[in-house]
Design an enzyme around this catalytic site. Structure first.
Site, PDB file in Angstrom:
ATOM      1  N   PHE A   1       0.823  -1.205   0.000  1.00  0.00           N
ATOM      2  CA  PHE A   1       0.000   0.000   0.000  1.00  0.00           C
ATOM      3  C   PHE A   1       0.858   1.256   0.000  1.00  0.00           C
ATOM      4  CE2 PHE A   1      -2.396  -3.304   2.168  1.00  0.00           C
ATOM      5  CZ  PHE A   1      -3.649  -3.219   1.585  1.00  0.00           C
ATOM      6  N   ASP A   2       0.428   2.225  -0.779  1.00  0.00           N
ATOM      7  CA  ASP A   2       0.895   3.589  -0.584  1.00  0.00           C
ATOM      8  C   ASP A   2       0.162   4.120   0.648  1.00  0.00           C
ATOM      9  OD1 ASP A   2       1.952   6.201  -1.173  1.00  0.00           O
ATOM     10  OD2 ASP A   2      -0.040   6.720  -1.921  1.00  0.00           O
ATOM     11  N   LYS A   3       0.760   5.080   1.351  1.00  0.00           N
ATOM     12  CA  LYS A   3       0.122   5.580   2.568  1.00  0.00           C
ATOM     13  C   LYS A   3      -0.813   6.752   2.284  1.00  0.00           C
ATOM     14  CE  LYS A   3       2.189   8.267   5.600  1.00  0.00           C
ATOM     15  NZ  LYS A   3       1.229   9.401   5.780  1.00  0.00           N
ATOM     16  N   THR A   4      -0.258   7.837   1.805  1.00  0.00           N
ATOM     17  CA  THR A   4      -1.019   9.072   1.677  1.00  0.00           C
ATOM     18  C   THR A   4      -2.084   8.956   0.594  1.00  0.00           C
ATOM     19  OG1 THR A   4       0.921  10.316   2.364  1.00  0.00           O
ATOM     20  CG2 THR A   4      -0.860  11.562   1.324  1.00  0.00           C
TER      21      THR A   4
END
Length: 627
Positions: free
Chosen positions: A311-314
């Site tokens: 996953f990317d966070k932002t």
């Protein structure tokens, strides 16, 4: 060519006529009339065999030995030995099976039909004199202003020029929810204005609209074959000729033409050929209704095999904008919010913007002598009071001391990965604020659901600092975290996971993460259908929700399982028929009935996918592993 088109248009009528003639023939037999029995059955055989034989001929022209060829040869053989009843029943059952197959497949494609039905054909374009003119949708140009009234379908992608209203965006997101529209907000073709009045400036028209791309994507996806379908196609290339050879060997060995013909009929792999495609179409259609666009059978197979989600966070795990996540007050709370909003309104820092929004907007309190101290915060005078808002270094420089309890609260806020702002008035701390990119509330339970559904590892890759990244990971139950990464670094980590034997799905926003989406085994874009998201990823979640992600994962696994079930059913039926034939309890007509019934069984089994996940909405508070 005209005759072929006529046959195609009247196949249903031919099937009905064949059934009636068979009934007449058996009535003649019951009345004791030999000709009354044979002639209707002969006619029934001929009229039903013609469309089958034409399909066989067309396949032979492209060097394909089809199922229709086996049936055609069997019918000719049945005529040769005078078994008109067998030929009539075989051809009728074959046509009837195709009829039911087409009707059932049409139901699985209902999602596409319902989508295309929403596409408007005209648009009310605003004219220079203020009037509107109904213009064919193909003639609308970028930059035109179109007028949309309550109940109308929005005909273009664009932005609201004037007006307000609520749009039902179910066609785009899969979620029937009224979305507020006002000036400068985006709108999408195919959505419905349920309330209000809008003038929309077109930014995309025709085939370039998000809606058109979605329809095209789902249509292409349903025609894209899975690994199972490709295998079956290769298998059929060898299987069908093999059946012909086996029938020939049986004829030479037994001198029994009837037995050889029966082998041809019962060896038709109809259920095997149809089983995988119908599962694929039904699974993709299920996703399309829920705003989940899966790019074909290959993507569905790959999604089912995923064991590692990255996953990317932002903007993916978090909401993508900074907000005040915690506040502690040591004086009047409302007064503290007003003071911090007035002071921060003099700054353009993102933390200041979050505080102003938290306070409900800037106030009318006059601020004098304001000073922005880079890397520390803001100071100023408000109503004769000296006010500081910033980090610990700033307030200490202005002689402000924190109590033990205040220091403990500040440390607790910072431990969550949030940025902190201390508000001090005349040397006394009056409030502490924690500001962070808030985690999506549904994410923790959704990640548990992914693990319960088969995911082995959850990984977060982010360009944010390590303290914030680790704090977010602890709250979400993420297994592995890599922080302070550039886009190229994320691609490197994805490749390392793949080299370790993992099947990796990367979940991002489809824009700045496009390299990772393309590199992963399965790229999953969570967003509103941008061109980059649709072009780069294998799966697009139009609603950008984690319950859709969980549904997509479970749907992929269910679709692949359903395909395997259909293949197993088809092979088991063929083996049963051949064993029954040589054992003496299966004959041509009864065997053809079982054969056609098996086709219906695999179709109805696949149709269960259309309603998958419909019986109960995914409850992420109580993660369940059953469907």
């Amino acid at each position: 060519m005209k005759f072929q088109r006529w046959l195609q248009a009247h196949t249903t009528a031919i099937t009905i006529a064949s059934a009636l003639l068979i009934a007449v023939g058996y009535l003649g037999k019951w009345l004791g009339s030999t000709w009354g029995y044979a002639v209707p059955l002969m006619v029934a055989s001929i009229i039903a065999a013609v469309p089958i034989a034409i399909h066989a001929y067309q396949a032979l022209r492209v060097k394909v030995i089809s199922i229709e060829l086996l049936v055609t040869i069997a019918v000719i053989g049945a005529f040769a030995i005078g078994e008109y009843n067998e030929s009539a029943i075989v051809t009728f059952l074959f046509l009837f099976g195709n009829f039911l197959e087409q009707k059932t497949l049409a139901k699985t494609r209902a999602s596409i039909k319902s989508l295309t039905a929403l596409a408007p054909t005209t648009a009310a374009v605003l004219q220079p004199d203020g009037s509107t003119a109904d213009v064919d949708i193909d003639d609308v140009e970028v930059g035109d202003v179109v007028v949309v009234r309550p109940g109308d379908a929005i005909p273009v992608d664009g932005v609201v020029a004037t007006g307000t209203g609520y749009a039902d965006e179910a066609a785009i997101t899969g979620e029937s929810r009224a979305v507020s529209k006002e000036a400068d907000t985006p709108v999408y073709s195919g959505t419905i204005l349920s309330d209000g009045y809008l003038q929309i400036r077109a930014t995309k028209v025709g085939d370039d609209t998000t809606f058109a791309k979605i329809v095209e994507l789902v249509e292409d996806a349903q025609d894209t074959k899975s690994h199972a379908e490709k295998f079956i196609d290769r298998f059929a290339q060898y299987y069908t000729p093999a059946v012909l050879v086996i029938a020939a060997v049986v004829l030479l060995a037994s001198r029994d033409l009837r037995l050889a013909i029966t082998v041809l009929v019962l060896g038709c792999p109809g259920a095997l050929v149809i089983g995988a495609p119908v599962s694929n179409v039904a699974g993709i259609g299920n996703g399309a209704k829920r705003g989940i666009l899966v790019k074909g059978g290959t993507a569905m197979d790959g999604m089912a095999k995923v064991d590692t989600f990255v996953f990317d966070k932002t903007g993916t795990l978090t909401q993508g904008n900074t907000t005040v996540t915690d506040a502690a007050y040591y004086a009047d709370a409302a007064g503290a919010r007003q003071l911090v909003a007035a002071l921060e309104a003099t700054s353009n820092h993102p933390l200041g913007s979050a505080l102003v929004a938290f306070a409900g907007g800037s106030t009318n309190l006059p601020v004098t002598d304001s000073q922005v101290i880079k890397g520390q915060g803001v100071t100023g005078t408000i109503a004769g009071q000296h006010v500081c808002a910033g980090n610990l270094k700033l307030v200490q420089a202005h002689g402000v001391a924190l109590t033990v309890a205040q220091r403990a609260k500040l440390a607790a806020m910072q431990a969550t990965g949030a940025s902190t702002v201390i508000l001090a008035v005349d040397g006394t701390v009056t409030a502490l604020f924690a500001i962070a990119d808030a985690i999506r509330p549904e994410v923790p339970a959704a990640l548990q659901a992914l693990k319960a559904s088969g995911a082995k590892e959850l990984v977060m890759l982010t360009g944010d600092n390590a303290v914030t990244a680790n704090a977010v990971a602890r709250q979400l139950g993420i297994d592995t975290v890599h922080a302070e990464l550039l886009p190229a670094d994320k691609v490197t980590y994805v490749r390392q996971l793949q080299q370790a034997g993992r099947t990796v799905a990367f979940v991002g926003d489809g824009i700045n993460d496009s390299p990772s989406l393309a590199t992963a085994d399965i790229g999953i874009a969570m967003g509103s259908g941008t061109d980059v998201a649709i072009d780069t990823s294998d799966v697009v979640l139009m609603r950008s929700s984690f319950d859709a992600l969980v549904h997509a994962y479970r749907l992929a696994k269910k679709t692949v399982l359903n395909t395997r079930e259909n293949v197993a059913i088809a092979i088991a039926v063929v083996l049963f028929l051949l064993v029954g034939l040589f054992a003496g309890f299966i004959y041509m007509a009864s065997g053809m009935f079982v054969h056609e019934a098996s086709i219906l069984v695999v179709i109805f089994n696949a149709m269960r996918l259309i309603g998958f996940g419909k019986s109960a909405k995914l409850d992420l508070r109580q993660v369940q592993t059953t469907d």
